[in-house]
Write a protein that holds these residues in place. Structure first.
Motif, short mmCIF file in Angstrom:
data_model
loop_
_atom_site.label_atom_id
_atom_site.label_comp_id
_atom_site.label_asym_id
_atom_site.label_seq_id
_atom_site.Cartn_x
_atom_site.Cartn_y
_atom_site.Cartn_z
N LEU A 42 -47.59 -7.60 14.27
CA LEU A 42 -47.19 -6.03 13.57
C LEU A 42 -45.87 -6.63 12.89
CD1 LEU A 42 -49.02 -4.15 16.24
CD2 LEU A 42 -49.80 -4.78 14.65
N LEU A 43 -44.80 -6.83 13.23
CA LEU A 43 -43.73 -7.17 12.96
C LEU A 43 -42.97 -9.13 12.60
CD1 LEU A 43 -41.14 -5.36 14.45
CD2 LEU A 43 -42.52 -4.50 12.64
N ARG A 44 -42.55 -9.17 11.65
CA ARG A 44 -42.11 -10.30 11.73
C ARG A 44 -40.45 -10.60 11.25
NH1 ARG A 44 -42.67 -11.76 5.94
NH2 ARG A 44 -43.38 -10.38 4.88
N GLU A 45 -40.55 -11.49 11.31
CA GLU A 45 -37.91 -11.66 10.93
C GLU A 45 -38.50 -12.55 9.57
OE1 GLU A 45 -37.50 -13.81 14.13
OE2 GLU A 45 -36.48 -11.97 15.38
N THR A 46 -37.40 -11.71 8.51
CA THR A 46 -38.11 -12.39 7.36
C THR A 46 -36.80 -12.84 6.80
OG1 THR A 46 -37.26 -10.26 6.58
CG2 THR A 46 -39.09 -10.09 7.07
N GLY A 47 -36.28 -13.26 7.90
CA GLY A 47 -34.29 -13.22 6.72
C GLY A 47 -33.19 -12.78 7.59
N ASP A 48 -32.10 -12.66 7.53
CA ASP A 48 -30.52 -12.86 7.51
C ASP A 48 -30.20 -11.62 7.06
OD1 ASP A 48 -31.01 -14.73 9.92
OD2 ASP A 48 -29.77 -16.20 8.73
N GLY A 49 -29.93 -10.78 7.36
CA GLY A 49 -29.62 -9.41 6.83
C GLY A 49 -27.76 -10.09 6.54
N LYS A 50 -27.05 -8.26 6.38
CA LYS A 50 -25.79 -8.36 6.17
C LYS A 50 -24.73 -8.48 7.31
CE LYS A 50 -25.53 -6.23 1.56
NZ LYS A 50 -25.18 -5.48 0.89
N SER A 51 -23.88 -8.98 7.70
CA SER A 51 -22.82 -9.66 8.68
C SER A 51 -21.98 -7.96 8.64
CB SER A 51 -22.13 -10.99 9.20
OG SER A 51 -21.70 -10.55 9.86
N ARG A 52 -21.77 -7.65 10.00
CA ARG A 52 -20.68 -6.79 10.72
C ARG A 52 -19.42 -7.09 10.92
NH1 ARG A 52 -24.35 -0.61 10.64
NH2 ARG A 52 -25.28 -0.79 8.41
N GLY A 53 -19.08 -8.19 11.01
CA GLY A 53 -18.44 -8.80 11.27
C GLY A 53 -18.86 -9.36 12.18
N GLY A 54 -19.69 -9.48 12.81
CA GLY A 54 -20.33 -11.03 14.15
C GLY A 54 -21.66 -11.36 13.60
N ARG A 55 -22.60 -12.02 14.05
CA ARG A 55 -23.57 -12.76 13.44
C ARG A 55 -24.50 -12.12 12.35
NH1 ARG A 55 -27.42 -15.58 18.27
NH2 ARG A 55 -27.65 -13.05 18.90
N ARG A 56 -24.61 -12.55 12.20
CA ARG A 56 -25.88 -12.14 10.74
C ARG A 56 -27.16 -11.72 11.31
NH1 ARG A 56 -26.50 -14.86 5.16
NH2 ARG A 56 -27.00 -16.68 6.36
N PRO A 57 -27.18 -9.95 11.18
CA PRO A 57 -29.25 -10.05 12.26
C PRO A 57 -30.01 -10.29 10.85
CG PRO A 57 -28.25 -8.24 10.67
CD PRO A 57 -26.75 -9.26 10.22
N ARG A 58 -30.78 -10.49 12.06
CA ARG A 58 -32.54 -11.23 11.28
C ARG A 58 -33.15 -9.87 10.75
NH1 ARG A 58 -34.22 -16.52 10.68
NH2 ARG A 58 -35.75 -15.64 11.26
N GLN A 59 -34.01 -9.76 10.03
CA GLN A 59 -34.34 -9.26 9.39
C GLN A 59 -35.81 -8.79 9.87
OE1 GLN A 59 -33.06 -9.67 5.43
NE2 GLN A 59 -32.30 -7.05 5.68
N LEU A 60 -36.02 -7.58 10.04
CA LEU A 60 -38.02 -6.72 10.18
C LEU A 60 -38.37 -6.69 9.25
CD1 LEU A 60 -36.49 -5.36 13.88
CD2 LEU A 60 -37.69 -7.83 13.31
N ALA A 61 -39.47 -6.21 8.89
CA ALA A 61 -40.76 -6.20 7.93
C ALA A 61 -41.74 -6.72 9.32
CB ALA A 61 -40.63 -7.16 6.99
N VAL A 62 -42.80 -5.44 8.51
CA VAL A 62 -44.28 -5.40 8.97
C VAL A 62 -45.44 -6.12 8.14
CG1 VAL A 62 -46.20 -3.65 9.14
CG2 VAL A 62 -43.84 -2.72 8.71
N PRO A 63 -46.08 -7.23 8.13
CA PRO A 63 -46.89 -7.67 7.04
C PRO A 63 -47.79 -7.24 6.78
CG PRO A 63 -47.23 -8.52 9.37
CD PRO A 63 -45.86 -7.22 9.71
N THR A 64 -47.78 -7.45 5.51
CA THR A 64 -48.26 -6.86 4.16
C THR A 64 -49.07 -7.79 3.25
OG1 THR A 64 -46.32 -7.16 2.45
CG2 THR A 64 -46.59 -5.10 3.91
#
Length: 395
Positions: A56-78
């Motif tokens: 129901l969710l998937r990880e799509t890549g790295d988002g923008k960092s705010r000083g630490g490790r870049r967060p993994r982005q989330l999306a609903v499969p389409t």
């Protein structure tokens, strides 16, 4: 933690809410979900992992960092992960496929004859929905949250009559000869290998309209007024069905004392016998006005026919009288009307005036009274949401 465990919690911050936040674009990371839901990062992470494992969710890549490790982005499969939906009416059915965000992918409308019986009607519609969905995609190496998510994930069906939600059986429908006691869920289970969820069509309209138009509101009443009349109730942002699934069935509330018109349920003076599309057709015929169906009634009203317009205003008052009791008792934030009769301005104006006249000022001072705005696909949108909810919370 499993999705089952999480779903027993409050809907605020539960897996359904997390899924909605991602699908709406409000959240694209676990950090966003923690900030918006008020949950701890560890709880969010556990619930996100459960949603990913269900596809129901998937990880799509790295988002923008705010000083630490870049967060993994989330999306609903389409992609090719789809939900099938059928919105059944007395004379037509709307069916289609939607993706896991609730977006309509493909939709069709088909004429039907409800009197042909459940096997013939449902069998043909199930075959057509199955044909709309592609076969599951092959697994993608290294991709999480989508390897087995392709193809049809489930089917939601709306029935224009009372449905016992827990069993999927139709109970004493007044305008569906041959359907009483029919086990829709069991019939469909023999013809498809995906989960099937069945509910009343007014409930699906309520769910589709609320999720798409007023997800921020806690309490709402959505009325479906066409050939018949029904309502769906949202309480605490959840669809409220009551003990046996009959919550919101305003069609057989009495509005006219004896000798009122005979209702299809066998009683007299019911709202459906006075204010539904079928009642307007019958009343005009008794006055000698040649009209075949509700479409003919609507044309007469559009043309300013005084008989049809007077009946529409009277129907609006009757609907408003029943809804006034509902509003005073339940105190919703919105009352919205959908179905063919929602297009009738004299009826809508009369209903609104009656609500303001009969309700306590406290109940109406912030009340929204409006038309359903999600459009003709609102029923299949609600059916898809019902399936997605079942996937999230299979218990």
């Amino acid at each position: 933690m499993t999705i089952d465990d999480a779903a027993r919690d409050s809907p605020r911050g539960g897996p359904r809410e997390l899924l909605r936040l991602v699908s709406s674009g409000a959240a694209v990371s676990r950090a966003d979900l923690a900030r918006l839901s008020g949950l701890s990062p560890s709880t969010v992470s556990l619930r996100v992992e459960a949603l990913i494992s269900e596809g129901l969710l998937r990880e799509t890549g790295d988002g923008k960092s705010r000083g630490g490790r870049r967060p993994r982005q989330l999306a609903v499969p389409t992609g090719d992960a789809l939900v099938g939906a059928i919105d059944l009416g007395a004379h037509h059915a709307r069916l289609g496929t939607l993706d896991l965000t609730g977006r309509v992918v493909e939709v069709r409308s088909r004429p039907i004859r409800i009197e042909d019986g459940p096997e013939a009607v449902l069998g043909a519609l199930l075959d057509e929905v199955a044909a709309l969905a592609p076969r599951p995609a092959a697994p993608v190496p290294g991709q999480r949250g989508g390897a087995t998510a392709g193809g049809l994930r489930g089917i939601g069906i709306g029935i224009p009559g009372p449905v016992h939600f827990d069993t999927g059986r139709i109970v004493s429908p007044s305008r569906m000869p041959g359907w009483n006691g029919f086990d829709v869920r069991a019939f469909c289970a023999e013809r498809t290998d995906v989960p099937v969820v069945v509910d009343n069509d007014a409930n699906l309209m309520a769910l589709g309209e609320h999720r798409s138009t007023h997800p921020e509101l806690d309490h709402a009443v959505y009325v479906k007024a066409g050939t018949g009349i029904g309502a769906g109730v949202i309480s605490g942002r959840r669809l409220h069905r009551g003990a046996q699934g009959s919550a919101g069935d305003i069609s057989h509330c009495r509005v006219v004392a004896d000798p009122g018109p005979l209702c299809s349920c066998g009683n007299t003076g019911c709202l459906e016998a006075v204010a539904s599309g079928a009642a307007l057709v019958a009343a005009l015929r008794e006055q000698g006005v040649p009209v075949e169906n509700l479409s003919g009634v609507m044309r007469l009203i559009d043309d300013g026919d005084r008989h049809a317009t007077a009946l529409a205003r009277r129907a609006g008052r009757s609907i408003g009288e029943i809804l006034a009791v509902v509003v005073n008792f339940f105190n919703p934030q919105v009352v919205a009307i959908g179905g063919r009769l929602a297009e009738c301005e004299p009826l809508l104006a009369s209903m609104r005036a009656t609500l303001y006249e009969r309700c306590l000022p406290l109940a109406t001072q912030a009340l929204l009274i409006e038309r359903v705005v999600a459009g003709p696909d609102v029923g299949i949108m609600g059916a898809a949401q019902l399936v997605i909810d079942r996937i999230v919370d299979p218990g």
